[in-house]
Scaffold this motif. Structure first.
Motif, mmCIF file in Angstrom:
data_model
loop_
_atom_site.group_PDB
_atom_site.id
_atom_site.type_symbol
_atom_site.label_atom_id
_atom_site.label_comp_id
_atom_site.label_asym_id
_atom_site.label_seq_id
_atom_site.Cartn_x
_atom_site.Cartn_y
_atom_site.Cartn_z
ATOM 1 N N ASP A 1 50.962 45.446 42.318
ATOM 2 C CA ASP A 1 50.353 45.111 41.030
ATOM 3 C C ASP A 1 49.599 43.796 41.184
ATOM 4 O OD1 ASP A 1 49.596 44.949 38.416
ATOM 5 O OD2 ASP A 1 51.568 44.371 37.654
ATOM 6 N N PRO B 1 45.471 41.784 40.913
ATOM 7 C CA PRO B 1 44.097 41.898 40.411
ATOM 8 C C PRO B 1 43.248 42.689 41.398
ATOM 9 C CG PRO B 1 44.903 39.638 40.232
ATOM 10 C CD PRO B 1 45.918 40.384 41.035
ATOM 11 N N GLU C 1 42.203 41.045 44.790
ATOM 12 C CA GLU C 1 43.321 40.805 45.703
ATOM 13 C C GLU C 1 43.847 42.118 46.271
ATOM 14 O OE1 GLU C 1 46.426 38.185 44.347
ATOM 15 O OE2 GLU C 1 45.033 37.117 43.029
ATOM 16 N N CYS D 1 35.800 45.170 41.633
ATOM 17 C CA CYS D 1 35.808 43.737 41.922
ATOM 18 C C CYS D 1 34.552 43.039 41.417
ATOM 19 C CB CYS D 1 35.934 43.489 43.428
ATOM 20 S SG CYS D 1 37.434 44.157 44.181
#
Length: 295
Positions: free
Chosen positions: A153, A155, A158, A234
């Motif tokens: 979990d 972003p 990442e 992203c």
């Protein structure tokens, strides 16, 4: 040093011969798989041997360096067979995907057989090489698992970095580290080149994902959406998708060259610094099928 793009054609014949010898000497490897094994750009093997040449410019590639280069390529080839099945890809290296010509069950068994070959090449040089290879293959499998089924979990940026570092970056990292080790380097220098290879592999995957997104935008039907879909997440909204993707790619390319600036540079002849950095741009260019980006 000559540019990486010019270096690659020079090493392909030796790499292909050694792969043919290795696969041909194993009675359990079906000859029908050999054509797949003898194709490919050889960027991972090329990176290993390019680093070897940069660190030991006065010496030709050793048998150890060649064996390790072939081990990396064979590990990559086995992963391609499985990737094509998982992604639903219909072509590989200019021919129909193996699972379409030989059936899925047989293709899985082919991949398992090929996966043993890198170990037979690496094992004579010590248990450390076997351990590093096993670690890279575990990371590759975990990266693809997270790509297909969901990962930590995190972003989007990442998570994307975490996935591509494993599914693609780790084998480039292994190649670069082995290139340094084959010249007798150890410790911080090997670590520096491993990080350089990791960043180079990530840049290659970003380039590949951008190429997939461009193809999809042009209406070319692709396979199952993969890491390119996560890369698109992203990009901030209203920020110019093409320009934003270009900035992400440039960040990875620039970051790769920076990885050898400390421990690595003290062992690299000054005349090799720029070619190593440019090699990453050439890997990106070869991946995208375009002119090599400069800058």
């Amino acid at each position: 040093m000559i540019p990486f793009r010019e270096f690659l054609p020079g090493i392909r014949p030796a790499v292909n011969r050694r792969i043919a010898e290795t696969a041909g000497s194993e009675a359990d490897i079906d000859p029908g798989v050999l054509p797949l094994l003898l194709k490919g750009k050889r960027m991972r093997a090329g990176l290993l041997l390019y680093i070897h040449a940069g660190l030991a410019p006065a010496a030709p590639p050793t048998r150890q360096a060649l064996d390790l280069a072939c081990a990396v390529e064979l590990a990559h080839a086995a992963s391609l067979i499985l990737d094509d099945m998982l992604d639903g890809d219909t072509a590989r290296r200019g021919a129909p995907s193996l699972h379409l010509t030989r059936g899925q069950g047989r293709a899985v068994l082919d991949a398992v057989g090929i996966l043993a070959l890198p170990y037979s090449l690496a094992a004579p040089y010590g248990a450390g090489y076997v351990t590093m290879l096993a670690s890279a293959q575990r990371k590759m499998a975990r990266g693809v698992t997270w790509e297909m089924l969901g990962g930590p979990d995190l972003p989007p940026a990442e998570l994307y970095d975490t996935i591509v570092a494993r599914k693609t970056g780790c084998l480039f990292s292994l190649a670069a580290a082995w290139g340094a080790m084959a010249t007798g380097e150890e410790g911080a220098v090997v670590t520096a080149f491993g990080e350089f290879g990791l960043a180079a592999g990530k840049a290659m995957q970003v380039a590949d994902d951008i190429a997939d997104l461009s193809a999809a935008g042009a209406g070319v039907r692709g396979s199952r959406p993969g890491s390119e879909a996560l890369l698109l997440r992203c990009v901030p909204e209203n920020n110019g998708t093409r320009q934003a993707l270009g900035r992400i790619l440039e960040r990875e390319v620039s970051g790769a060259a920076a990885r050898i600036a400390a421990a690595g540079r003290c062992r690299v002849p000054p005349e090799a610094w720029e070619p190593f950095g440019q090699a990453v741009r050439e890997i990106v260019g070869l991946t995208m099928g375009e002119e090599v980006p400069v800058g």
